[in-house]
Design a protein around this motif. Structure first.
Motif, PDB file in Angstrom:
ATOM      1  N   LYS A  31     -21.388  -3.293  44.661  1.00  0.00           N
ATOM      2  CA  LYS A  31     -22.210  -2.313  43.950  1.00  0.00           C
ATOM      3  C   LYS A  31     -21.357  -1.096  43.581  1.00  0.00           C
ATOM      4  N   TYR A  58     -25.506   2.548  40.861  1.00  0.00           N
ATOM      5  CA  TYR A  58     -26.233   1.420  40.280  1.00  0.00           C
ATOM      6  C   TYR A  58     -26.248   0.298  41.308  1.00  0.00           C
ATOM      7  N   ASP A  59     -27.420   0.033  41.873  1.00  0.00           N
ATOM      8  CA  ASP A  59     -27.501  -0.945  42.956  1.00  0.00           C
ATOM      9  C   ASP A  59     -28.409  -2.130  42.633  1.00  0.00           C
ATOM     10  N   LYS A  60     -28.739  -2.314  41.352  1.00  0.00           N
ATOM     11  CA  LYS A  60     -29.635  -3.411  40.992  1.00  0.00           C
ATOM     12  C   LYS A  60     -28.952  -4.764  41.141  1.00  0.00           C
ATOM     13  N   ASN A  61     -27.710  -4.866  40.653  1.00  0.00           N
ATOM     14  CA  ASN A  61     -26.980  -6.128  40.693  1.00  0.00           C
ATOM     15  C   ASN A  61     -25.502  -5.849  40.950  1.00  0.00           C
ATOM     16  N   GLU A  97     -22.493  -6.564  34.615  1.00  0.00           N
ATOM     17  CA  GLU A  97     -22.850  -7.163  35.891  1.00  0.00           C
ATOM     18  C   GLU A  97     -22.083  -8.470  36.062  1.00  0.00           C
TER      19      GLU A  97
END
Length: 594
Positions: free
Chosen positions: A258, A273-276, A292
């Motif tokens: 991440k 940014y920790d979504k993907n 990503e």
């Protein structure tokens, strides 16, 4: 009388219309544009007595300031560069580095949000503010932040970084050095090899590579002075792709892949940014450009994690990203071969390199890249003016002080494996730390701008296979191929065969890698230089060479079906390089034509 009444009526109507327009304009929301795009905020800006108030955290963080809110004292402390700014709710004064400045309007709490005077905050943080009265837009532009290394160097592991007229470079087997532009001054900073080098404000930030002797230190982020003193560990976990912009260090956490940031003083560590998981990223002018891991799209997001925007698709899974000026570059290996660019707004997309790229870098409007043969080229950022810079240049390239630095991992030279070549290809040197740099000859094959399609001569044949005797009759067309580096040292040898009287040689692609020059000797003992490579296919391991000053040469007769689809139909089972002796013994190579 009636005329006067009519005039008064018209004036009143016009006044009412003007008042209505002003009322509509006043009711239109104020929008704030920061660094080229509208800023998403927690609450709507408001205007009082000609002054605009905006949510505190949104404006400070969009301009890369570090913010501390003290709820007890209702005060704000912000840090950026060498400035410390203090504001307090209800106060008409602000403190900047201990000096008081009057405010036209105090900090206020409106609807539970702390609102600060926008113009004062933006300007004290070094930004320029412009008011668009017609559209009620406040435009804020901030100058470029200082960087610890270039985006392109970090893409290539960051083993070199420029600071003024000096270069910090990690040398194989030697450690980290500081060298002058002419190579005369050399100062050893650290005895270990390092990567992710960033140099800023008298400090060097770095990580140890994966082959570092101490496993516990591999990948951890450290800093030390430019004299090699006060080595300090900044993270307890491994990091990748370290970019330092202004006060902030941006990196990928190797444990979860991440994206994070932390201030250079170690404060304010947070996830951006920790979504993907992140595959690749770079930072430029307040924006992070990234992809990503399992997506083929390019996005941008503010350095505070807000305002994610889609830019384009078409990136390969392993695409590497570089930003320079108003363009973001990415390679599309695994999707379409080459390097592409897209403007920072995602409106224009262009491919500028149309071949397989091992590595690339961007510097001062030029893209430098290695092809599959380890040849180094540079092209303008618009794709024009392709120029060959050098050959036998493997993998990652770093650029500093108009020199291109690279490492030859396959070199058997005991003096070292580090080299540099001028960006205009006028001089190449071996980087030696125990003595003066060694000047090397810059030599490489002539180059054609793009590979040409090849039309092969064909002869009708009713047979699908050639007999040993038939192949033996073509022995004069067999070629012994030898490749050399810039110094004339042999690199590899192999075999092939001539298919045209002007000297068109079919051989294996693999033997050509790193070649500065190539020689071909035919069975009649005639030797020719290779002028250039006509075409190649790395996947099928086949290449076609054009000999120099060749004419009336014996050529192998190829079947008609081979002509129709030569790269798929030809299978070279064996052409033994010592062909003269072996043919005399009755042993021949076999060509199978499907």
């Amino acid at each position: 009388m009636i005329r006067n009444i009519y005039i008064v009526f018209v004036v009143v109507v016009l006044m009412l219309f003007h008042m209505d327009v002003n009322a509509q304009d006043a009711s239109k929301d104020i929008r704030v544009m920061v660094r080229g795009d509208f800023l998403t905020m927690e609450d709507t800006p408001c205007m009082e007595n000609g002054n605009t108030l905006v949510p505190m955290r949104d404006i400070f963080e969009s301009l890369d300031a570090y913010l501390i809110w003290d709820n007890k004292s209702q005060s704000i402390t912000a840090f950026k560069g060498k400035k410390t700014i203090k504001l307090k709710v209800g106060s008409r004064a602000a403190s900047v580095n201990g000096n008081d400045f009057p405010l036209d309007i105090p900090v206020k709490v409106i609807g539970g949000r702390t609102m600060v005077p926008l113009r004062f905050v933006a300007e004290v943080l070094g930004a320029q503010v412009e008011w668009d009265d017609e559209d009620r837009i406040i435009k804020i532009e901030s100058g470029k932040e200082a960087t610890g290394n270039s985006s392109g160097n970090i893409l290539n592991y960051g083993f070199a970084a420029q600071e003024g007229e000096y270069t910090y470079i990690s040398v194989i087997g030697k450690g980290l050095y500081r060298i002058s532009k002419d190579g005369q001054e050399k100062e050893k900073i650290l005895g270990d090899e390092v990567i992710n080098i960033n140099v800023i404000d008298g400090w060097i930030y770095f990580t140890y590579p994966e082959d570092h002797l101490s496993k516990g230190e591999r990948g951890l982020l450290y800093k030390m002075t430019t004299k090699g003193e006060n080595i300090t560990k900044l993270t307890a976990f491994a990091v990748q792709s370290v970019h330092i912009i202004g006060d902030w260090i941006y990196y990928i956490n190797s444990e979860d892949s991440k994206l994070y940031k932390v201030r250079i003083d170690g404060k304010g560590m947070e996830s951006i940014y920790d979504k993907n998981p992140i595959g690749s990223f770079t930072v430029s002018d307040g924006w992070i450009y990234f992809k990503e891991q399992y997506d083929n799209a390019l996005y941008k997001i503010r350095t505070n994690g807000s305002d994610k925007k889609f830019l384009c698709k078409g990136l390969g899974l392993d695409a590497r990203i570089v930003a320079e000026g108003n363009w973001v570059y990415y390679d599309s290996y695994g999707n379409i071969d080459g390097v592409c660019k897209v403007d920072i707004d995602g409106k224009e997309q262009q491919q500028i390199i149309f071949e397989v790229v091992d590595s690339y870098n961007v510097d001062n409007g030029y893209v430098y890249y290695n092809d599959s043969f380890n040849n180094l080229y540079k092209v303008r950022s618009d794709g024009g003016s392709k120029v060959k810079v050098g050959s036998n240049i493997d993998l990652d390239i770093n650029i500093a002080c108009n020199w291109i630095y690279y490492k030859n991992w396959d070199s058997k030279d005991n003096d070292g494996k580090d080299y540099r070549i001028k960006s205009d290809s006028t001089l190449k040197q071996k980087v030696i730390m125990d003595g003066p740099f060694i000047d090397l000859k810059v030599n490489y094959l002539s180059d054609k701008p793009t590979p040409n399609p090849i039309t092969l001569p064909s002869h009708e044949s009713k047979k699908s296979n050639l007999s040993t005797r038939e192949v033996a009759r073509e022995k004069d067309a067999v070629a012994y191929i030898k490749t050399f580096d810039e110094n004339g040292n042999p690199i590899a040898f192999g075999s092939g065969f001539n298919i045209d009287s002007t000297g068109v040689i079919v051989t294996n692609f693999g033997i050509l890698k790193g070649a500065a020059s190539i020689k071909c000797t035919l069975a009649n003992n005639l030797t020719f230089d290779v002028k250039y490579i006509l075409n190649y296919n790395p996947v099928r391991d086949i290449a076609i060479l054009q000999l120099s000053d060749a004419d009336n040469l014996p050529a192998a007769k190829l079947g008609l079906r081979l002509k129709q689809n030569w790269e798929k139909k030809l299978l070279l089972l064996a052409i033994l390089w010592n062909f003269t002796t072996l043919f005399q013994q009755g042993i021949s190579a076999v060509l199978e034509i499907y």
